[in-house]
Design a protein around this motif. Structure first.
Motif, PDB file in Angstrom:
ATOM      1  N   VAL A  69     -85.261  -2.437 -19.943  1.00 54.35           N
ATOM      2  CA  VAL A  69     -84.628  -3.728 -19.214  1.00 54.35           C
ATOM      3  C   VAL A  69     -82.787  -3.684 -19.161  1.00 54.35           C
ATOM      4  CG1 VAL A  69     -84.545  -6.209 -18.739  1.00 54.35           C
ATOM      5  CG2 VAL A  69     -86.871  -4.821 -19.447  1.00 54.35           C
ATOM      6  N   ALA A  70     -82.712  -3.518 -20.558  1.00 50.59           N
ATOM      7  CA  ALA A  70     -81.214  -3.443 -20.858  1.00 50.59           C
ATOM      8  C   ALA A  70     -80.278  -2.217 -20.234  1.00 50.59           C
ATOM      9  CB  ALA A  70     -80.877  -3.494 -22.361  1.00 50.59           C
ATOM     10  N   THR A 119     -75.094  -8.530 -26.349  1.00 50.58           N
ATOM     11  CA  THR A 119     -75.183  -9.409 -25.048  1.00 50.58           C
ATOM     12  C   THR A 119     -76.185  -8.544 -24.385  1.00 50.58           C
ATOM     13  OG1 THR A 119     -72.739  -9.690 -25.073  1.00 50.58           O
ATOM     14  CG2 THR A 119     -73.948  -9.899 -23.220  1.00 50.58           C
ATOM     15  N   ARG A 120     -76.321  -7.369 -24.259  1.00 50.28           N
ATOM     16  CA  ARG A 120     -77.278  -6.786 -23.309  1.00 50.28           C
ATOM     17  C   ARG A 120     -78.753  -7.020 -23.825  1.00 50.28           C
ATOM     18  NH1 ARG A 120     -75.022  -1.391 -25.364  1.00 50.28           N
ATOM     19  NH2 ARG A 120     -76.810  -0.492 -26.198  1.00 50.28           N
ATOM     20  N   ARG A 121     -78.894  -7.124 -25.079  1.00 45.32           N
ATOM     21  CA  ARG A 121     -80.237  -7.319 -25.762  1.00 45.32           C
ATOM     22  C   ARG A 121     -80.492  -8.850 -25.364  1.00 45.32           C
ATOM     23  NH1 ARG A 121     -83.300  -4.669 -29.892  1.00 45.32           N
ATOM     24  NH2 ARG A 121     -83.844  -2.517 -28.708  1.00 45.32           N
ATOM     25  N   ARG A 122     -79.575  -9.570 -25.500  1.00 47.61           N
ATOM     26  CA  ARG A 122     -79.919 -11.137 -25.443  1.00 47.61           C
ATOM     27  C   ARG A 122     -80.428 -11.213 -23.676  1.00 47.61           C
ATOM     28  NH1 ARG A 122     -76.979 -14.588 -23.001  1.00 47.61           N
ATOM     29  NH2 ARG A 122     -74.933 -13.293 -23.438  1.00 47.61           N
ATOM     30  N   GLU A 173     -83.968 -12.527 -22.494  1.00 50.32           N
ATOM     31  CA  GLU A 173     -84.288 -13.616 -21.353  1.00 50.32           C
ATOM     32  C   GLU A 173     -85.164 -13.122 -20.196  1.00 50.32           C
ATOM     33  OE1 GLU A 173     -80.355 -14.672 -20.283  1.00 50.32           O
ATOM     34  OE2 GLU A 173     -79.981 -15.817 -22.236  1.00 50.32           O
ATOM     35  N   LEU A 174     -84.850 -11.984 -19.977  1.00 43.25           N
ATOM     36  CA  LEU A 174     -85.705 -11.635 -18.608  1.00 43.25           C
ATOM     37  C   LEU A 174     -87.049 -11.091 -18.985  1.00 43.25           C
ATOM     38  CD1 LEU A 174     -82.958  -9.759 -16.719  1.00 43.25           C
ATOM     39  CD2 LEU A 174     -84.212 -11.526 -15.740  1.00 43.25           C
ATOM     40  N   LEU A 175     -87.178 -10.784 -20.103  1.00 44.60           N
ATOM     41  CA  LEU A 175     -88.537 -10.559 -20.553  1.00 44.60           C
ATOM     42  C   LEU A 175     -89.597 -11.754 -20.693  1.00 44.60           C
ATOM     43  CD1 LEU A 175     -88.314  -7.660 -23.254  1.00 44.60           C
ATOM     44  CD2 LEU A 175     -89.237  -7.406 -21.075  1.00 44.60           C
ATOM     45  N   ASP A 176     -88.777 -12.810 -21.140  1.00 40.87           N
ATOM     46  CA  ASP A 176     -89.295 -14.034 -21.227  1.00 40.87           C
ATOM     47  C   ASP A 176     -89.817 -14.414 -19.963  1.00 40.87           C
ATOM     48  OD1 ASP A 176     -90.391 -16.352 -23.120  1.00 40.87           O
ATOM     49  OD2 ASP A 176     -88.514 -17.511 -21.984  1.00 40.87           O
ATOM     50  N   LEU A 177     -88.898 -14.415 -18.874  1.00 41.92           N
ATOM     51  CA  LEU A 177     -89.179 -14.875 -17.706  1.00 41.92           C
ATOM     52  C   LEU A 177     -90.299 -14.150 -16.958  1.00 41.92           C
ATOM     53  CD1 LEU A 177     -87.967 -16.445 -15.052  1.00 41.92           C
ATOM     54  CD2 LEU A 177     -86.934 -14.270 -14.396  1.00 41.92           C
ATOM     55  N   ILE A 227     -81.796  -7.713 -14.153  1.00 44.41           N
ATOM     56  CA  ILE A 227     -80.817  -7.773 -14.920  1.00 44.41           C
ATOM     57  C   ILE A 227     -79.315  -7.576 -14.533  1.00 44.41           C
ATOM     58  CG2 ILE A 227     -80.545  -5.449 -15.947  1.00 44.41           C
ATOM     59  CD1 ILE A 227     -80.655  -6.662 -18.856  1.00 44.41           C
ATOM     60  N   THR A 228     -79.477  -7.058 -13.398  1.00 43.93           N
ATOM     61  CA  THR A 228     -77.897  -6.885 -12.969  1.00 43.93           C
ATOM     62  C   THR A 228     -77.456  -8.136 -11.897  1.00 43.93           C
ATOM     63  OG1 THR A 228     -78.737  -5.530 -10.918  1.00 43.93           O
ATOM     64  CG2 THR A 228     -77.874  -4.112 -12.703  1.00 43.93           C
ATOM     65  N   GLU A 229     -78.392  -8.993 -11.992  1.00 40.07           N
ATOM     66  CA  GLU A 229     -78.080 -10.362 -11.250  1.00 40.07           C
ATOM     67  C   GLU A 229     -77.852  -9.937  -9.698  1.00 40.07           C
ATOM     68  OE1 GLU A 229     -75.103 -12.640 -13.148  1.00 40.07           O
ATOM     69  OE2 GLU A 229     -76.694 -13.304 -14.557  1.00 40.07           O
TER      70      GLU A 229
END
Length: 327
Positions: free
Chosen positions: A99-100, A112-115, A119-123, A152-154
């Motif tokens: 993901v990162a 930062t990238r792991r945080r 968040e996205l894995l939680d989503l 992750i790239t928004e």
């Protein structure tokens, strides 16, 4: 997430040698829309998606995202992200590192990238699997990871190429609901390629039905289903009978077709060739004397009141108000 952007395709074409895959299509997708590009194999839907992504060069025309013409920009600078049919996860990386990955390529620091990946894995409800490898996941779990990686790239627009085709039917329906929930929560534009009519009807705000490289019809699922413009649309969307009358072709929904005993007034005479119980209705197939196949979806009560069997002669009738004139 950034503000969603409207997408506009202007006279967009794609040719492969002498073959025209996409033929000067015009399409505007409002910001925050779930759009399904629908059609049979070879209709141009995947080529259109790849041009939007920048993975295929447009032969002619323009791709405008928000207020920017992105036709000649590389994929990474378009504000789009692509989720592939195969998911294309890196087998040697854990879920969280998959993901990162895009942020790592951009030089974002590890914390930062792991945080953000967490968040996205939680989503996508995949936090408990963050340390696993892709081979230790089911197909549905891999799809969730691929979704998180794409997001992750928004991106302003998420592009999905047949994302549900590799899943079994039960999981496909479950993931369909997940995709719709995610799109609603994120508020960004999703453009989803599928050849499944049911999938497009369930997901889309806007259905764009393609045929032979052109847009045959577009509109809300209800509009396209209830008012098919052409015989192709009526047949491809399903649930309709296309009937040639003295004044032209009409479409009559299968659930609006009634069956009467043979020789009982006006209608189309024929012979029952198949009867299938479908749970909420009984599907009866009738072959007319002219060789046309008609399908009637009869409610259980209506069928039980006047049952028919293979070989029975019947007359197919419909209310004139239920007939939709085709171009």
């Amino acid at each position: 997430m950034p503000n969603p952007a409207a997408l506009e395709l202007v006279a967009l074409s794609k040719r492969y040698g002498a073959t025209t895959a996409v033929d000067a299509i015009d399409l505007r997708i409002a910001a925050g829309t779930y759009c399904c590009l629908l059609g049979p194999s070879g209709c141009g839907k995947s080529s259109t998606l790849r041009m939007i992504a920048g993975h295929e060069a447009a032969s002619e025309g323009d791709i405008i995202l928000g207020n920017q013409n992105v036709t000649d920009l590389p994929p990474a600078r378009r504000g789009t992200a692509m989720m592939f049919q195969s998911y294309a996860l890196f087998p040697h990386l854990t879920v969280i590192d998959n993901v990162a990955f895009a942020l790592k390529m951009r030089g974002v620091d590890k914390a930062t990238r792991r945080r953000r990946a967490s968040e996205l894995l939680d989503l996508v409800a995949m936090t408990p699997y963050a340390g696993r490898l892709p081979t230790q996941l089911s197909g549905g779990q891999q799809q969730r990871v691929a979704l998180a990686r794409a997001l992750i790239t928004e991106p302003q627009i998420l592009l999905l190429d047949e994302p549900l085709s590799a899943l079994d039917p039960f999981l496909r329906i479950k993931m369909r609901a997940e995709l719709k929930r995610l799109q609603r929560e994120l508020g960004i534009t999703f453009i989803h390629v599928t050849h499944g009519q049911e999938e497009a009807m369930a997901l889309a705000d806007l259905v764009v039905l393609m045929n032979g490289g052109r847009i045959e019809q577009m509109g809300s699922p209800r509009e396209v289903f209830n008012r098919p413009r052409t015989a192709f649309v009526a047949r491809f969307i399903g649930g309709h009978n296309v009937i040639d009358t003295s004044s032209g072709a009409i479409a009559v929904r299968a659930d609006k077709l009634a069956l009467r005993p043979a020789e009982s007034g006006p209608g189309i005479a024929g012979t029952v060739t198949d009867v299938e119980y479908q749970g909420t209705f009984v599907q009866v197939v009738v072959k007319s004397e002219a060789g046309e196949e008609l399908i009637a979806h009869l409610g259980e009560a209506a069928f039980d009141a006047r049952p028919v069997a293979v070989g029975d002669g019947v007359t197919a009738t419909w209310d004139g108000a239920e007939a939709h004139v085709l171009e």
